[in-house]
Scaffold this active site. Structure first.
Site, PDB file in Angstrom:
ATOM      1  CB  THR A 472      39.252  23.711  -3.807  1.00  0.00           C
ATOM      2  OG1 THR A 472      38.680  22.679  -2.979  1.00  0.00           O
ATOM      3  CG2 THR A 472      38.767  23.512  -5.218  1.00  0.00           C
ATOM      4  CE  LYS A 622      51.116  30.678   0.624  1.00  0.00           C
ATOM      5  NZ  LYS A 622      52.107  30.163   1.587  1.00  0.00           N
ATOM      6  N   GLY A 691      32.122  32.836  -4.594  1.00  0.00           N
ATOM      7  CA  GLY A 691      32.971  31.871  -5.307  1.00  0.00           C
ATOM      8  C   GLY A 691      34.108  32.575  -6.013  1.00  0.00           C
ATOM      9  CD  GLU A 694      32.657  26.600 -11.297  1.00  0.00           C
ATOM     10  OE1 GLU A 694      32.726  25.374 -11.346  1.00  0.00           O
ATOM     11  OE2 GLU A 694      31.581  27.223 -11.429  1.00  0.00           O
TER      12      GLU A 694
END
Ligand SMILES: Cc1cc2nc3c(=O)[nH]c(=O)nc-3n(C[C@H](O)[C@H](O)[C@H](O)COP(=O)(O)OP(=O)(O)OC[C@H]3O[C@@H](n4cnc5c(N)ncnc54)[C@H](O)[C@@H]3O)c2cc1C
Ligand code: SF4
Lengths: 734, 316
Positions: A472, A622, A691, A694
């Site tokens: 991640t 990025k 976040g 997701e």
């Protein structure tokens, strides 16, 4: 550090390093093959033996007998562990089914033995000599047949059912109504790196080099399973080749490596063979979702109801497919229900955006269908029904909610206004072309997270936390945080992750890793700054940390001096007050997709995609973009091809390899664009981030489905949308 | 994987003789199919005869004006050969529609013809499968059969042959050249090379035990528009749901073979007479005896519609 009042200006806001598109600092190690994945710790425990798992050949029943004679006599075999000789094992609290089955069998490919041998090839050959005599029992494998017996069960972050006003009456009275049922199939995480572990015992102490998203959870659960104190378990997992929720929990590789190593008296490596990756592990459960929406003629939703059914093994949990429907759109009268059926399929559990990912697949088609019924543009219908407060608890407002801006920005950038509202009108050679939109929505979760930061005499800042990087970008954003806080360039920061000897972090999952783990590093850095200031004789409130110097007024001292001849260290944890209770914290976005549907074959190919996201501060555009385009790709998989096919006679997922379980390849994903709205959320943490990884998947599949409808005029409510579901309804060819 | 012995053969005759000498021996070429099956113990040869050193890796003109494709010519080389691209475009296109670049670099002409089915139950050694274990039953019947055959199947097996290359070769009237352990050579027309499953789905070709493929010959080029259309759920790296190999001449006559519908490339020459009348007429004859399952009945519609698109393209 307790975070219980909204964040004010802090050193992160300088954005010298944070917010920059910094390359992944672990990139060179990965591209040169020097990042050690779980199966690759060649020097850490020399001379390991190899374990190979035997999976159950039945879905439910019992083992009458296991004949190990031939396997034991096979060349190179050192030990074979089964439930019979493993000693007493408990079930981990994070597991629904046991990781080592027998005599009772709970699901297909449940591990029933691990064969340990000198080489991998010997272990594999011997494993095929293990003879298991099963007594198979009838099982329940068909969710559609079990909807009546399914029971209410609470979902992550909420109750099973919610109810506001009188849904039934409002729906009955609504002049425009939709009542439709959608299905989503079981899905596999299908990450590249399979579950893999190496175990070594030193007396009663166990070290596990493994591939796991949540270090502390797993230390506790491995210890519980083995019935040993958790102080005796060390977990090391610095590199993870993809997880998507499949590696949140201990799995058979870890337990059987530990048991195998104990039995063989040597370190043992176990990786799940690919064909076991689909039935031995967890998966995203299938859902049946009924959605009813009532609206006034001008498009105001007056009633919204969402009922969801899913299944799991006894003691398991439901998919939270209704979560977003509780929050996403306005409407006075509303209801949601969640029902869980008992199935004897492998264990269902979290997969990227559990709940919203499946829920948005259904809800966002429903909204598209409503838009058509109402004759209102689907972007406008969503805007019309926006809410700035939690519609079930209107006293709670959203901490930030810029769904409308996401939709408008996306529509503008995508060229939405050029779209034909009537389906089946646009042709490009052999392709019917259409566009679709869906909102993106995923909640933001806060969980405490700790870190230790050390400064040495050469000015190197080392961060240690048990946070994981599952591909991640955790290494990078943590380094950026420490660099920003301590006023050093990023190449002066060393980040060490994924070791249970380090302070306990939020871990990776639920898109909570980025914000929480960096907030933990922030907290530790604040402490270190105070220690530095004190050491160098600065007033910590006035000291500025920049360019490797600590400055105040005319005085400037190299940061490294604070370490003296040794080092200066600080450790802290970010903990949260009740801001998440007072304010609903969610992330928002909009997905726009253009697809082509082949006029003859009904093959569906995505042509371009755009996501616009509003998810707090983007710590690194990025790595964030990589997360979003990966999630969009996964959303295309869910829309068009991913399905664990159940053999309903024998109760297992038939397509249990990567030839049978198709995920998108490069040729399926031609063009992706991502826009991040410039946003900070002071309620989320000192980082003001939320976040993102997701959010990127939520809504994608529905946008694809809606584009297919716009292209072809065929509405498919059962995922995946494969060509056979369209073929009969396309115009004649020729 | 079961232990096995290994030898490297130096001539075709030596390879065939070695196969005759050793019971349960198998040839290995690229190994891209055989090794996967050995790891799962679906194939359990006791002896491997490596044929990669045989000088069967050339593409040469035949005296009849066609091409002889050595058994060991790699799929990549075959697909990119200038003569193949010019005169047998169908073959080149079919090859490039299959597998991936890396696999095609390894895969050979003979190995491709002999690759085994992708039926998922064939791959799961816990499940009954007549092809893997004769007499154990067919799990696909009544199970997951979306990929399976719609025609020419039997009560014993409904698997398809997965090769793209073979479908093109079938339309091109290719001939398989072999050498038997006793040194005798023979030519097998491709239409007679693969078998229907019948009661013995484990026997997939008319090759005798130990018989080695040395080459595949293509007759003189027939010209025409040559189109290979492979239909699948994802854009690449997937086996065909249905594929259509067609050669269409200017006057509307031509040839058609289907992939993904049967235990072998499916071609019915009598149906080809109807080509000028269009796809419906052709598929009506081609698939007249089709007996699909509930899950794969769509392949009938798909085959017809795909052929219609191919014929439109050929005319255009
Ligand atoms: C992931 C994946 C995707 C694929 N996708 C496709 C696809 O889309 N379309 C497609 O058509 N194919 C596809 N394939 C299959 C691929 O084309 C075959 O694996 C390949 O062609 C086999 O050739 P090989 O030389 O490697 O054969 P091997 O594996 O070496 O051998 C295969 C069989 O042929 C026998 N054999 C080899 N040479 C001879 C000989 N000279 N004489 C007699 N017997 C011989 C061997 O004994 C063995 O039984 C795919 C394969 C993989 C792994
Ligand atoms: S279709 Fe053929 S290969 Fe598949 S299970 Fe049946 S017998 Fe085996």
């Amino acid at each position: 550090m307790k975070f219980d009042t909204p964040a004010t200006t802090n050193p992160i806001d300088q954005l010298r390093v944070i917010g920059q598109p910094v390359n992944r600092i672990d990139g060179p190690r990965k591209t040169t093959g020097t990042a050690t994945y779980a199966y690759e710790w060649h020097d850490a425990a020399p001379n390991p033996a190899y374990g190979y798992i035997v999976g159950s050949a039945i879905a439910k029943g019992r083992i009458n007998a296991i004949d190990l004679a031939a396997a034991k006599a096979a060349p190179g075999v050192l030990a074979i562990v089964t439930a019979e000789n493993a000693g007493k094992l408990e079930k981990g609290s994070l597991n629904t089914a046991k990781l080592l089955g027998g005599p009772d069998i709970q699901h297909y490919h449940q591990a029933v033995a691990v064969v340990v041998a000198e080489t991998f090839e010997q272990a594999r050959a011997a494993a095929q000599l293990v003879r298991v005599d099963y007594a198979s029992a009838q099982g329940a494998f068909d969710l559609a047949k079990l909807t009546d017996s399914a029971k209410p069960e609470k979902i992550t972050g909420g109750p099973a059912d919610t109810k506001v006003g009188d849904f039934a009456a409002a729906f009955a009275a609504a002049p425009v109504q939709l009542d439709a049922t959608y299905t989503t199939p079981d899905e596999a995480h299908a990450m590249m790196e399979p579950h893999a572990s190496m175990a070594a015992w030193d007396g009663d102490k166990l070290t596990l080099w493994t591939s796991n998203q949540m270090i502390a959870w797993n230390v506790a659960d491995i210890a519980k399973t083995l019935a040993i104190p958790k102080e005796k378990v060390r977990l090391i997992s610095p590199y993870i080749g993809g997880g998507f929720g499949g590696k949140l929990f201990p799995r058979a590789d870890a337990l059987l490596a530990a048991l195998g190593a104990r039995a063989a008296g040597r370190p043992v490596k176990v990786a799940l063979q690919r064909p076991l990756m689909f039935n031995n592990t967890t998966h995203r459960p299938a859902t049946i979702q009924r959605i009813r929406i009532g609206a006034s003629k001008d498009g105001k939703i007056t009633a919204i109801g969402h009922e969801s059914w899913s299944g799991d093994l006894p003691g398991g949990q439901p998919d939270g497919a209704v979560s977003q429907t509780r929050l996403l759109y306005a409407g006075a009268d509303r209801m949601t229900t969640t029902r869980l059926a008992v199935l004897d399929l492998p264990e269902a559990n979290a997969m990227r955006a559990p709940g919203e990912a499946t829920g948005m697949m259904a809800l966002e088609i429903a909204i598209d269908e409503m838009a058509e019924k109402l004759g209102i543009d689907p972007v406008e219908l969503r805007i019309l029904n926006d809410t700035q407060v939690d519609p079930e608890k209107p006293e709670r407002s959203f901490s930030q909610r810029r769904l409308i801006e996401c939709l408008r920005t996306g529509a503008e950038r995508f060229g939405w206004s050029k779209r034909s509202a009537a389906p089946g009108r646009v042709r490009d050679g052999r392709w019917l072309v259409g566009t679709g939109v869906a909102a993106a929505f995923r909640n933001n979760m806060l969980t405490k997270s700790a870190a230790r930061v050390r400064l040495d005499s050469s000015g190197i800042v080392t961060v240690e936390t048990d946070m994981t990087d599952i591909g991640t970008g955790s290494y990078t954003i943590i380094a950026q945080t420490a660099a920003e806080m301590m006023g050093v360039p990023i190449d002066k920061v060393v980040v060490r992750l994924g070791d249970s000897n380090f302070p306990v972090s939020a871990g990776s999952g639920g898109q909570w890793g980025g914000n929480n783990s960096t907030a933990g590093v922030y907290a530790a850095c604040i402490k270190l700054r105070e220690a530095v200031a004190q050491k160098l004789g600065f007033n910590s409130a006035e000291a500025a940390f920049a360019d490797g110097q600590v400055k105040s007024g005319n005085r400037s001292v190299p940061l490294a001096e604070a370490a003296g001849d040794g080092e200066l260290a600080a450790e802290d944890v970010i903990e949260y007050g009740d801001l998440a209770k007072k304010y609903q914290q969610s992330t928002f976005g909009a997905h726009f997709v253009e697809v082509g549907v082949d006029t003859a074959t009904a093959e569906i190919r995505v042509r371009r995609m755009l996501a616009v996201c509003a998810a707090g501060r983007i710590l690194n555009p990025k790595t964030a973009r990589s997360q979003v385009i990966g999630a969009m790709t996964m959303g295309v998989g869910a829309a068009l091809m991913e399905e664990l096919v159940i053999d309903k006679r024998h109760g297992f997922f038939v397509n249990h390899d990567l030839a049978g379980y198709e995920v998108p390849v490069h040729a399926d994903i031609p063009h992706q664009d991502v826009i991040f709205l410039d946003e900070t959320d002071p309620m989320s943490s000192p980082m003001k981030a939320k976040g993102i990884a997701e959010l990127g998947i939520c809504g994608v599949a529905a946008a694809v489905a809606n584009a297919i409808y716009n292209a072809s005029g065929v509405r498919v409510r059962d995922y995946p949308i494969t060509l056979d579901k369209l073929l009969d309804r396309l115009p004649e060819v020729g | 994987m079961k232990s096995f012995t290994y030898e490297r053969a130096n001539s075709p005759a030596e390879a065939a003789a070695a196969a005759a000498r050793t019971p349960r021996a198998k040839f290995i070429a690229g190994g891209t199919n055989l090794l996967d099956l050995m790891k799962l113990e679906i194939e359990t040869p006791s002896h491997l005869i490596d044929v990669n050193r045989l000088a069967l890796d050339k593409i040469e003109p035949t005296s009849e004006g066609g091409l002889r494709l050595g058994a060991l010519v790699r799929n990549t080389e075959l697909a990119t050969d200038e003569r193949v691209r010019r005169d047998y475009g169908l073959l080149s296109r079919a090859l490039l529609a299959g597998a991936s670049g890396q696999l095609r670099n390894k895969a050979t002409t003979a190995g491709n013809l002999l690759q085994r089915t992708r039926c998922p139950y064939f791959y799961d050694t816990n499940q009954p499968c007549n092809k893997r274990q004769p007499g154990s039953g067919c799990s696909a019947i009544g199970g997951f059969s979306r990929q399976h055959a719609v025609i020419g199947a039997s009560e014993a097996c409904i698997a398809t042959h997965p090769s793209d290359m073979a479908v093109a070769m079938c339309a091109l009237d290719a001939v398989v050249e072999t050498v038997r352990p006793d040194g005798a050579t023979r030519n097998i027309p491709i239409a007679e090379f693969h078998r229907l499953p019948g009661d013995t789905p484990e026997i997939e070709t008319t090759l005798a035990s130990g018989e080695l493929i040395t080459a595949v010959t293509l007759p003189k080029p027939v010209g025409g528009k040559q189109i290979y259309r492979k239909v699948r759920d994802r854009a690449s790296y997937a086996f065909a749901l249905v594929s259509v190999a067609a050669i269409v001449q200017r006057d509307g006559s031509g040839r058609v073979a289907l992939g993904g519908v049967a235990h072998k490339p499916w071609r019915v020459e009598a149906a080809e007479a109807d080509l000028p009348r269009g796809a419906k007429a052709v598929t009506a004859k081609l698939l007249a005896d089709a007996r699909p399952t509930r899950e794969n009945a769509f392949k009938l519609t798909l085959a017809e519609r795909t052929l219609a698109a191919v014929l439109t393209e050929a005319r255009g």
